[in-house]
Each structure stands twice: as structure tokens, then as C-alpha cells.
Write a protein that holds these residues in place. Structure first.
Motif, PDB file in Angstrom:
ATOM      1  N   TYR A 119       3.456   8.602   1.357  1.00  0.00           N
ATOM      2  CA  TYR A 119       3.655   7.186   1.609  1.00  0.00           C
ATOM      3  C   TYR A 119       2.495   6.511   2.334  1.00  0.00           C
ATOM      4  N   ASP A 120       1.886   7.197   3.285  1.00  0.00           N
ATOM      5  CA  ASP A 120       0.785   6.576   4.025  1.00  0.00           C
ATOM      6  C   ASP A 120      -0.386   6.248   3.105  1.00  0.00           C
ATOM      7  N   GLU A 121      -0.735   7.196   2.241  1.00  0.00           N
ATOM      8  CA  GLU A 121      -1.846   6.966   1.317  1.00  0.00           C
ATOM      9  C   GLU A 121      -1.474   5.940   0.250  1.00  0.00           C
ATOM     10  N   SER A 122      -0.193   5.931  -0.135  1.00  0.00           N
ATOM     11  CA  SER A 122       0.267   4.921  -1.086  1.00  0.00           C
ATOM     12  C   SER A 122       0.137   3.528  -0.496  1.00  0.00           C
ATOM     13  N   LEU A 123       0.508   3.393   0.775  1.00  0.00           N
ATOM     14  CA  LEU A 123       0.387   2.102   1.453  1.00  0.00           C
ATOM     15  C   LEU A 123      -1.077   1.679   1.541  1.00  0.00           C
ATOM     16  N   LEU A 124      -1.951   2.631   1.825  1.00  0.00           N
ATOM     17  CA  LEU A 124      -3.379   2.333   1.918  1.00  0.00           C
ATOM     18  C   LEU A 124      -3.921   1.834   0.584  1.00  0.00           C
ATOM     19  N   ALA A 125      -3.526   2.498  -0.498  1.00  0.00           N
ATOM     20  CA  ALA A 125      -3.991   2.089  -1.830  1.00  0.00           C
ATOM     21  C   ALA A 125      -3.459   0.701  -2.185  1.00  0.00           C
ATOM     22  N   THR A 126      -2.207   0.422  -1.814  1.00  0.00           N
ATOM     23  CA  THR A 126      -1.625  -0.894  -2.095  1.00  0.00           C
ATOM     24  C   THR A 126      -2.364  -1.981  -1.329  1.00  0.00           C
ATOM     25  N   ARG A 127      -2.702  -1.704  -0.079  1.00  0.00           N
ATOM     26  CA  ARG A 127      -3.434  -2.696   0.715  1.00  0.00           C
ATOM     27  C   ARG A 127      -4.840  -2.925   0.142  1.00  0.00           C
ATOM     28  N   LYS A 128      -5.453  -1.889  -0.413  1.00  0.00           N
ATOM     29  CA  LYS A 128      -6.749  -2.076  -1.076  1.00  0.00           C
ATOM     30  C   LYS A 128      -6.606  -3.020  -2.259  1.00  0.00           C
ATOM     31  N   ASP A 168      13.951  -3.586   8.376  1.00  0.00           N
ATOM     32  CA  ASP A 168      13.472  -4.928   8.700  1.00  0.00           C
ATOM     33  C   ASP A 168      12.138  -5.206   8.011  1.00  0.00           C
ATOM     34  N   SER A 169      11.246  -4.211   8.033  1.00  0.00           N
ATOM     35  CA  SER A 169       9.960  -4.371   7.347  1.00  0.00           C
ATOM     36  C   SER A 169      10.162  -4.486   5.840  1.00  0.00           C
ATOM     37  N   MET A 170      11.107  -3.701   5.326  1.00  0.00           N
ATOM     38  CA  MET A 170      11.419  -3.760   3.906  1.00  0.00           C
ATOM     39  C   MET A 170      11.857  -5.168   3.500  1.00  0.00           C
ATOM     40  N   LEU A 171      12.770  -5.744   4.283  1.00  0.00           N
ATOM     41  CA  LEU A 171      13.247  -7.094   4.002  1.00  0.00           C
ATOM     42  C   LEU A 171      12.120  -8.115   4.124  1.00  0.00           C
ATOM     43  N   LEU A 173       8.240   1.122   0.091  1.00  0.00           N
ATOM     44  CA  LEU A 173       7.726   2.211   0.921  1.00  0.00           C
ATOM     45  C   LEU A 173       8.429   2.266   2.278  1.00  0.00           C
ATOM     46  N   TRP A 174       8.993   1.114   2.707  1.00  0.00           N
ATOM     47  CA  TRP A 174       9.667   1.055   4.002  1.00  0.00           C
ATOM     48  C   TRP A 174      11.154   1.392   3.901  1.00  0.00           C
TER      49      TRP A 174
END
Length: 202
Positions: A124-133, A164-167, A157-158
Motif C-alpha cells: 500500500y505505501d508504494e501504491s500510494l507513492l505511485a498514485t501521488r506521482k 475518515d481519510s477514505m471518506l 488504500l485507506w
């Protein structure tokens, strides 16, 4: 390639003369055909043709076509459920794309694909990083149409960590869809958002 079905049709008209084409033209013909099929969500379950195309462009030295070849090879492995090899070739395409500003749209798509594959593997951490890129590339080049799907991916991912972050990210995705005047694109976001509220007994 705005009309992949038309591309496939016109390429089919050239099929009879395919064998007489120079090698470079044959490779490009196949690259265009596979690209059109990819845009039409036609799955590929053999890497033989794409490996030949990649080898050709690795020697031929055209970075734009090599980037496309790596991307479609990655997509082939995605279709074959081989996530590690898919990510490997998507990353090779991304590394080229970082040096080709005119390929920013494809580059954001590639990082989005990498993010999806990493999420399926629970990285998940690397997935989040790729999404932010992918998001940063879209912001840099004024592509707001891709924001909602990327924000929805962050929301998912949340799911297990922070509702709360998901929403927050689902709401941000929906507001962006409204800003884009994409009512149809907003509907599936509302469906997912409704499912989250239902799971929270709200």
C-alpha cells in the motif's frame, strides 16, 4: 489514438501487404495494432510479439516507441496476471517517460497502473507513492480529468486503516468530477461512497 476501432480496421486493410513491409514498418504496425487492442480492453495472453517489438526498439533507439513497447509489454503481463513482470516493464516505461515531457499523459497512466498492481499485492505505501506521482504529473500539465479516478484509488488504500481519510478522498474525487462537469463519472464515485457509509452504519 482516439478511435482504436478505426485504427484496427485500417490496419487490417494493410494485413495482406504486411510481409512485404520493411522490418521497422512491421514492428510499428504491430505496435499500433496492440495499442489499439489495449485501448479497446482486448486482453493479450502471449508475450511473444511484444518481446520481439521491445527487442527491436531497444536496438533501434526511438525512445517514444520504446516507451510504448515497454508499456504494452507491461499491459500484456498484467493481462497474464504476472504482476511482478508487469510492474518491471511499466517502471522501465516510466523511467523513459520521465525524460520525455511530451509523454506526460501516458506517464500518468503508467504510474496509475503501477499503483493498481501494487495495491492488489497489498503493497500500500508504494501504491500510494505511485498514485501521488500520477497526480503530480496531472497537476503539472493541467489534466484535471484524471484526478477523480486517482483520488478514488487513494480512498480505497485507506479502507482498512483510516475511514475518515477514505471518506475525505472519495468526497474530493466527487467534487473534482463535478468541477469537471463529468456527471456520469461522478455516479460510480457516489456508489462507492454510499457503500462506505453503509458499512459504517450511516
Amino acid at each position: 489514438m482516439d478511435s482504436p476501432d478505426s485504427t484496427i480496421y485500417y490496419l487490417a486493410l494493410l494485413k495482406d501487404s504486411f510481409s512485404s513491409l520493411p522490418k521497422e514498418a512491421r514492428m510499428y504496425y504491430q505496435l499500433l495494432n496492440i495499442g489499439a487492442e489495449d485501448k479497446m480492453y482486448i486482453n493479450h495472453y502471449s508475450d511473444t510479439t511484444m518481446l520481439d517489438i521491445v527487442r527491436f526498439y531497444e536496438d533501434y533507439g526511438n525512445p517514444e516507441k520504446l516507451m510504448l513497447a515497454y508499456y504494452y509489454l507491461g499491459s500484456t503481463y498484467r493481462d497474464m496476471y504476472d504482476a511482478p513482470r508487469a510492474i518491471h516493464f511499466y517502471q522501465k516505461a516510466a523511467d523513459l517517460g520521465e525524460k520525455l515531457p511530451q509523454q506526460h499523459e501516458l506517464l500518468s497512466i503508467i504510474y496509475g497502473q503501477i499503483a493498481e498492481l501494487l495495491a492488489y499485492q497489498n503493497v500500500y505505501d508504494e501504491s500510494l507513492l505511485a498514485t501521488r506521482k500520477a497526480l503530480n504529473i496531472c497537476k503539472e500539465h493541467g489534466d484535471s480529468l484524471s484526478y477523480p479516478s486517482l483520488l478514488c484509488h487513494i480512498a480505497r488504500l485507506w479502507e482498512d486503516a483510516d475511514k475518515d481519510s477514505m471518506l475525505y478522498y472519495y468526497h474530493a474525487a466527487y467534487q473534482q468530477a463535478l468541477h469537471n462537469k463529468d456527471i456520469e463519472g461522478g455516479k460510480p464515485i457516489l456508489v462507492e461512497l454510499g457503500a462506505v457509509y453503509f458499512s459504517l452504519n450511516k
